[in-house]
Structures are given as C-alpha cells and as structure tokens.
Enzyme design. Sequence first.
Site, PDB file in Angstrom:
ATOM      1  N   LYS A   9      20.303-123.085 -23.107  1.00  8.61           N
ATOM      2  CA  LYS A   9      19.314-123.464 -24.113  1.00  8.61           C
ATOM      3  C   LYS A   9      18.795-124.836 -23.719  1.00  8.61           C
ATOM      4  O   LYS A   9      19.346-125.472 -22.819  1.00  8.61           O
ATOM      5  CB  LYS A   9      19.930-123.515 -25.513  1.00  8.61           C
ATOM      6  N   ARG A  10      17.744-125.297 -24.384  1.00  7.18           N
ATOM      7  CA  ARG A  10      17.279-126.639 -24.084  1.00  7.18           C
ATOM      8  C   ARG A  10      18.404-127.651 -24.321  1.00  7.18           C
ATOM      9  O   ARG A  10      19.270-127.459 -25.182  1.00  7.18           O
ATOM     10  CB  ARG A  10      16.061-126.977 -24.948  1.00  7.18           C
TER      11      ARG A  10
ATOM     12  N   LYS B  26      20.184-112.751 -28.376  1.00 10.03           N
ATOM     13  CA  LYS B  26      20.097-112.103 -27.060  1.00 10.03           C
ATOM     14  C   LYS B  26      21.496-111.858 -26.487  1.00 10.03           C
ATOM     15  O   LYS B  26      21.766-110.806 -25.903  1.00 10.03           O
ATOM     16  CB  LYS B  26      19.250-112.957 -26.102  1.00 10.03           C
TER      17      LYS B  26
ATOM     18  N   HIS C  86       9.886-124.681 -38.059  1.00  8.67           N
ATOM     19  CA  HIS C  86      10.948-124.348 -37.096  1.00  8.67           C
ATOM     20  C   HIS C  86      12.015-125.419 -36.972  1.00  8.67           C
ATOM     21  O   HIS C  86      12.879-125.316 -36.109  1.00  8.67           O
ATOM     22  CB  HIS C  86      10.364-124.110 -35.699  1.00  8.67           C
TER      23      HIS C  86
ATOM     24  N   THR D 138      17.675-118.244 -31.132  1.00  7.23           N
ATOM     25  CA  THR D 138      17.324-116.864 -30.782  1.00  7.23           C
ATOM     26  C   THR D 138      18.145-116.408 -29.582  1.00  7.23           C
ATOM     27  O   THR D 138      18.379-115.213 -29.403  1.00  7.23           O
ATOM     28  CB  THR D 138      15.822-116.724 -30.483  1.00  7.23           C
TER      29      THR D 138
ATOM     30  N   LYS E 293      22.359-129.784 -30.165  1.00  2.00           N
ATOM     31  CA  LYS E 293      22.900-128.510 -29.667  1.00  2.00           C
ATOM     32  C   LYS E 293      24.298-128.684 -29.054  1.00  2.00           C
ATOM     33  O   LYS E 293      24.997-127.725 -28.785  1.00  2.00           O
ATOM     34  CB  LYS E 293      21.933-127.892 -28.648  1.00  2.00           C
TER      35      LYS E 293
HETATM   36  C1  26Q Z   1       5.769-131.886 -30.951  1.00  2.55           C
HETATM   37  C2  26Q Z   1       4.904-132.955 -30.810  1.00  2.55           C
HETATM   38  C3  26Q Z   1       4.614-133.453 -29.554  1.00  2.55           C
HETATM   39  C4  26Q Z   1       5.176-132.876 -28.440  1.00  2.55           C
HETATM   40  C5  26Q Z   1       6.027-131.791 -28.580  1.00  2.55           C
HETATM   41  C6  26Q Z   1       6.330-131.293 -29.831  1.00  2.55           C
HETATM   42  C7  26Q Z   1       7.239-130.148 -29.969  1.00  2.55           C
HETATM   43  C8  26Q Z   1       7.285-129.161 -29.004  1.00  2.55           C
HETATM   44  C9  26Q Z   1       8.142-128.105 -29.110  1.00  2.55           C
HETATM   45  C10 26Q Z   1       8.076-130.024 -31.062  1.00  2.55           C
HETATM   46  C11 26Q Z   1       8.929-128.951 -31.179  1.00  2.55           C
HETATM   47  C12 26Q Z   1       8.962-127.969 -30.193  1.00  2.55           C
HETATM   48  C13 26Q Z   1       9.837-126.814 -30.226  1.00  2.55           C
HETATM   49  C14 26Q Z   1      10.618-126.500 -31.225  1.00  2.55           C
HETATM   50  C15 26Q Z   1      11.489-125.326 -31.167  1.00  2.55           C
HETATM   51  O1  26Q Z   1      11.557-124.637 -30.159  1.00  2.55           O
HETATM   52  N1  26Q Z   1      12.195-125.019 -32.247  1.00  2.55           N
HETATM   53  C16 26Q Z   1      13.071-123.868 -32.255  1.00  2.55           C
HETATM   54  O2  26Q Z   1      12.363-122.756 -32.754  1.00  2.55           O
HETATM   55  C17 26Q Z   1      13.125-121.574 -32.637  1.00  2.55           C
HETATM   56  C18 26Q Z   1      12.264-120.420 -33.084  1.00  2.55           C
HETATM   57  O3  26Q Z   1      12.089-120.465 -34.459  1.00  2.55           O
HETATM   58  C19 26Q Z   1      14.404-121.681 -33.425  1.00  2.55           C
HETATM   59  O4  26Q Z   1      15.160-120.533 -33.172  1.00  2.55           O
HETATM   60  C20 26Q Z   1      15.195-122.920 -33.018  1.00  2.55           C
HETATM   61  O5  26Q Z   1      16.302-123.086 -33.869  1.00  2.55           O
HETATM   62  C21 26Q Z   1      14.296-124.137 -33.090  1.00  2.55           C
HETATM   63  O6  26Q Z   1      14.978-125.274 -32.594  1.00  2.55           O
END
Ligand code: 26Q
Length: 827
Positions: A554-555, A666, A362, A662, A560
Amino acid sequence: MKKKAAIARFDKELFKRSVLYNVKTLYRKTLEEATEQQIFQAVSYAIKDVIVDSWMDTQKAFEEEDPKMVYYMSMEFLMGRALGNNLINLKAYKDVEEALDELGVDLNVVEDQEPDAALGNGGLGRLAACFLDSLATLGYAAYGCGIRYRYGMFKQQIRDGYQIEVPDHWLENGNPFELRRPEYTKEVKFGGYIRVSMDENGRSVFTQENYQSVKAVPYDIPIVGYGNGIVNTLRIWDAEPIECFQLDSFDKGDYQKAVEQENLARNIVEVLYPNDNHYAGKELRLKQQYFFISASVQEAVAKYMRKHDDVRKLYEKVTFQLNDTHPTVAVAELMRILMDEYGLTWDEAWEVTTKTCAYTNHTIMAEALEKWPIELFSRLLPRVYQIVEEINRRFIIEIESRYPYSTGITQEKIKKMAIIYDGQVKMAHLAIVAGFSVNGVARLHTEILKNQELKDFYEMMPEKFNNKTNGITQRRFLLHGNPLLADWVTAHIGDDWITDLSHINRLKVYADDEKCRQEFMNIKYQNKVRLAKYILEHNGVTVDPRSIFDVQVKRLHEYKRQLLNILHVMYLYNQIKEHPEMEFYPRTFIFGAKAAAGYRNAKLTIKLINAVADVVNNDASINGKLKVVFIENYRVSNAEWIFAAADVSEQISTASKEASGTGNMKFMLNGALTLGTMDGANVEIVEEVGEENAIIFGLSSDEVIAYEKNKNYNPMDIFNNDPEIRQVLMQLVNGTYAPQDAELFRPLYNSLLNTKDTSVADRYFILKDFRSYADAQKRVEAFYKDETAWARSAILNVACSGKFTSDRTIQEYVDDIWHLDKVVLKK
Ligand code: 26Q
C-alpha cells in the site's frame, strides 16, 4: 446479423490475420522480425478493432434510450494495464491466448510489454478504476472524467535501500487504446478580471477579461463491460495551447501573454501530484483541478443540451459524483455556466446544481483537507470565486437562521462550518453545502464523519449523509490476477461469481472438504512460486514458497504503520538470535510501497525496511527462518500477483485513520487472512468472515479518539517499562541497521519518542499497539501450523468476500444516489 460483434464468439482466424496485418502496416515487419513491444501494439490494435464496434453500438443505444448518466469526476484513475483486462471482459482471454500460441507468441509476454496507466496514487484512484469496470458490467451509462497526465505516478527504483523517483513516460510508445477527439475541444480560462455590465433586460453580465486560456482536448479510452457488449468511456483531457500568434497583435504585451499561455498549456497536465492523503497547496494543482472540471462540465452540459431544451432539468439525466474534494470546483463551474451562459437566475442555478452534484469523502486525515488561500483562488478563478463567495454568504445566513444569535453558538457554528474562513476556501465545506449527498467509504468511516469530523454538518443536514462501503472488481483481482484460483472456484460453483460475487458463498461447504483444502493450498503454493520467481528476477532475493507470505502492500504513510511491521520484524530477529532453539515457522515479510517524494519519514521507513532486509537476509545463523523483501515499484500490474500469493494480509492502520482500505478486500478475495486493526472496512470484513477467521489486534477507534482528545498517551511509559520494545527502539539509533551512520534513523526514533513534546510523540500509537500486534503475530503462526485450520479459514475468506465487489458498491450508488437507468443493447 443476429448478434453484435463483441458478444459474438471471438473469431480466432480473423484475429490472427489482424495481428499479422497490423505488424506489417504499423512496422513493415513480419511477426518474426517484430519486437515484443511491437507485437503488443499490433495485438492491442486488433483488440481495439473488436471493441470499437461495441463502443459505437453502446453510444448509439445511449442516444436512443437517453438514460440518466453519471459523470465520475476524479483527478485520478489508476487503471493499470488495459490489454489483459479488455480480453477478460470481452470473454476472449483464452481464445486470444490460444491464437497467439498458434502464432508462436506468449500472451503473458505480450501483456508484460504494456506500461501501467498509473494516473493515480493509490486507493482513491484504483477505486475509480474498479467503479468504471462495474458500471460498464452492470450496464449503466457512465463517463469517467479526468486528466491525461503526460507523466503518471513515478516509477520507484531502490538504490542502496533508498527510494529513487524516476519519471513515468507511459505514453512513450503511444497508447493503442485511446482515441483523440479534437471535435470536443473546450476552452478553459484562467486569471484576468471580471467586468460587470448590464444587458438590455437590466441583468448583470459578467465578462472575464485579460485572461489566459488553454485548449482542453479529450482522449477517450474504452471501458469494456464483462460479456455484455457495453463499452463506456473514460475521457481524459490533454492541454494544448490556443493558437494566438496573430501577427497584427504582435506587440510586446501580447507576445508575453502568448508565451505564457503556451507555458500554461505545457505545464498543466505535465505530471500527477504523487501525494496520497496529503494536501500541498500548489497553484498548479488548483489549475489542474479547474482545467479538467471546466472542460468536463462544459461538455456534460453541452451533451445534455444536444438532446434536451431545458437546462433546468439537467439533474434528471445527469449526476456529477465528486471523487473527494479534488473536483469540487465543479459546483461553482456549473453555477457559472448555468447563470452566465444559459441565463438562469441564482435560485434556478442553485436548484440544478444541488440536485446534480454529490460528494464522496475518502479521508479524515486533517493534513489531507483541501484549503485554498483566497488570494490564490480568486486570482486564478475570479468568476468562480465570486460564486463561491455568494454560496458562502447565503450559507452563513442559513446558519444564522438555524442557530439564531440568541443561542449564543452562532459564531462558533460559522467558524466551524463556513466555506470561506480565515482567508481560506474550504473545499469539503463547499462540496457538502452544494451537493445533495455526502458519503463515506466504509461504515465505521461514515460514522466517524457523522459523529466527529463533520458533526456540525450532519446535525444541520442529516439527510445528505450516507455510507457506501468500497469494493473491488473480481474480474481484475481474481479472474485475471489469479487464474488458478478462478478456475478452481468455477469448477466448484460455476462461473456466476464473475458477475455476481454473492454467489461465491457457495464455496463455504468446500472449506470442510479435505481434498478441496489441499487443492486450495496447492494453488496458493503455485502462486507463491510464481511470486518467488518474480522476487528473484526483480529483487535478487531468494524466498522459500513454503514459508508464510506475510504481505503489506500500500502507499507508505505513517498512519498505515509500515513502521510497526518492520519494528516487529526487528523484534522477531532479536528473539531468534537470542533463542536459536525457539520454534519458529519460516516467515517471509513482503513490503511494497511508494512514498511521496517529499515525505521524509516515509522515505526513511523504506530505507529502514531495506536495511533490516540486508541484515536479516544475509545472516546465515538464522537458517533462512526470516526473510524480508521490499518489492520495488509496487503498482497495479504486480499487485495482481502479490495478492494471489499472500497468506497474511497486513491491514494495521491506527484505528479510525484508514477510511476503508481496498487492498484488504483484494487479499481476502484471494484467500489471505487479515491481520488487522478494527479500522475502515476491516470491521466489515471481520463481520462477514467471522472473527475466528481473522487476526484482530490493537486499540479501537473509540480508544484512539479518546486518547487524542484527552492527550493522555505517553509512549515514554512503554519505553521505560518494556525492555524488548526498548531494545528495538535503541537499535534504531545505535547503528545496528546503519553501521556507517548510527544517527540515520533518529527521525523515526524521534517520531515515536519525542521527549520534548509528548503531544506529538507516537501520533499513530505504534508502541501502544506493539504488544498486541506481536501477540497477534504469534496467533498467526500457531494458526498456520495447523494446516487444516488455516486452509479452512482461507477458503472461508474467499467464500465470504461477496460483499466486497465494486458491483455491489455501484448498485448501492445507483439505488441511493444516482438513480441511473439500465441500458439495453438490442440484439
Ligand atoms: C490533495 C491535494 C493536493 C495533492 C494531492 C492530494 C491528494 C491526492 C490523493 C489527497 C488524497 C489522495 C488520495 C487519497 C486516498 O487514496 N484515499 C483512500 O481512498 C480509498 C478509497 O476510498 C480508501 O480505501 C482509503 O482508505 C483512503 O486512504
């Protein structure tokens, strides 16, 4: 009986009696005496009753038909609220609304009592939730496997413009839709050491000793398919201490251990890590990963073996889809179970594992890659580590045979591809090597994986790589979130779009119909009124629903580029102040974003947005032409309203950085125009809707990648040559937006213009893209002023959004990766 309960027409009188009965037996109250929360509980239990029948029927059909199933392994499921969604998918929403109305209860108020199940950060977690909805709706057997965090994503409060994180005790009033399943409890072991002995056949036996363990207790949440009677299961694991206070072993050492084990159980599922796209190498995070994976894999294998006798064929009935690297220990845990518990040889176990596991990537952001220190990994998971070491050893032999030492590149390949290197365990490498599929989440993203980030792996095993462009569920994000538009669409083209979004393209012809355009714009207006009311109630800001609603939700992350957006607002404000006579179409800039608690620049950007809002919103001299709103606590439930009300969808990430996005989909589904870079799925959105119906700007991903490679971008050149940009940047550090402390925003200024080290200045090309963005915003304004053109384009966005349903995405996963069987419910 001719039909199953849930497919049968909803029995209104029965439902009303059920609600009254529940209020009575749960709370000893009449409906009039009950609180809103109690009514929510009573209604939800009444609905759960309806769901349970279909749930049992579905599971029985699985039992009889023995379909292949997917286990979607994910640290995050961002489900949002369940009640409204369940009603929608039961096709009972309007009936229940009516029934409650007859009882004098407003369904909207009832829905509003439910806390969001915020067991996720953002895109990746919400994608998992959309996938579950589509899997059930398409009639595939699926389990979501995750963690029942006591505290989900924090609630965000804004005080004095700053983000405050408040714990989200979402289970406070209980979760009416969940079911505790203690009979499926599993034990998960941590630490200790591995004793190797020999069995009577001369085979090595690995025994973990002196470990700490916790009990994993599953809670099941029903996932209702749309109108088809299928109910799948989201299984989330809670941790409980192992009972081990036997009196005879109450010596000092055991006492210590008992307390430690209890603490482990208490801590492990306590809280979701609120980092999005950022890896923090925390020991507890690795414990969480192994905890839910070990329990899920144990249960998946056990379930399979209840019906089958040869674990070597597990892959014929089971796929594990790994949602990013977070659940990747699954590959080693499966190897462990197959070898240590079922007696398979390495080669046999490896064959099963590599045919069972598949991995979705991702992100390409380097700071999100999971790399665990060997010391930590091997201490916590001693047996799993041995297995990973062996996987690595064999993989290196493979590298050596593919790139013999005679080529001179063997060492370089090992350095770049090894699973264990430099004292670290690289989870992405493990997932690629041990899985049969590696997919990206949008076409551009997959190409970047193949040609840049994972080039070496692609070269060695091209057959594993594939793309699955993300999607979203139209059931939640149009049918539930935007009932006015949903009804309008149905009135024109029928309701097939609810389960087959490709049909929405039949709307295209209405884009050229003036009456339809007016109807459409009127619906958008009403949705803007609804959001304006929400903003007034929750943020105390008055906004004009006739202004352009320009939205970035978004986050919060530097890539971003919320900073680009707000710098542009500062620029516009300067323009309006300097040229009061200038024509300017009223604009409301709406932001919503949570920042990871420890992410300084992200939090400071929130403060900046609020500071700019303070100044701009209170400047009477600009006649309300410009408004800035920061929506507190952006989450799934208020997102539904925000998408419905948006005119402009801000998708402005630095090209190459957003894997897919995503939210962009929406917005499109709800008739907003994309103002974006050629990044992630924006590329495919533009391809579907045509570039004349989107507003595109900025560097291409190739250009960004080239600048990064050549290190030949210096933002100082822009600062020196563009006085209007310079003015905005100086306002970051001269107290314009921080009169008490002119230095407040210095870190943001420095992130753009670090003069000491230009290689890290403006990493996300904000200044580089600024002019192009400002021009694009001008085009937005001109476009919007032509109401006919805009309405036409907005309708075309809805009409061309068919590709972006998660139903399409899931069908592609099924066809190319999972090969699931459709489940047939006997009528
Ligand atoms: C990893 C290690 C330790 C703590 C947290 C994490 C962690 C947590 C969440 C690393 C990444 C995430 C989230 C990533 C994420 O949301 N990525 C998004 O995924 C979407 C669905 O595929 C995409 O549309 C986005 O582009 C992408 O940023």
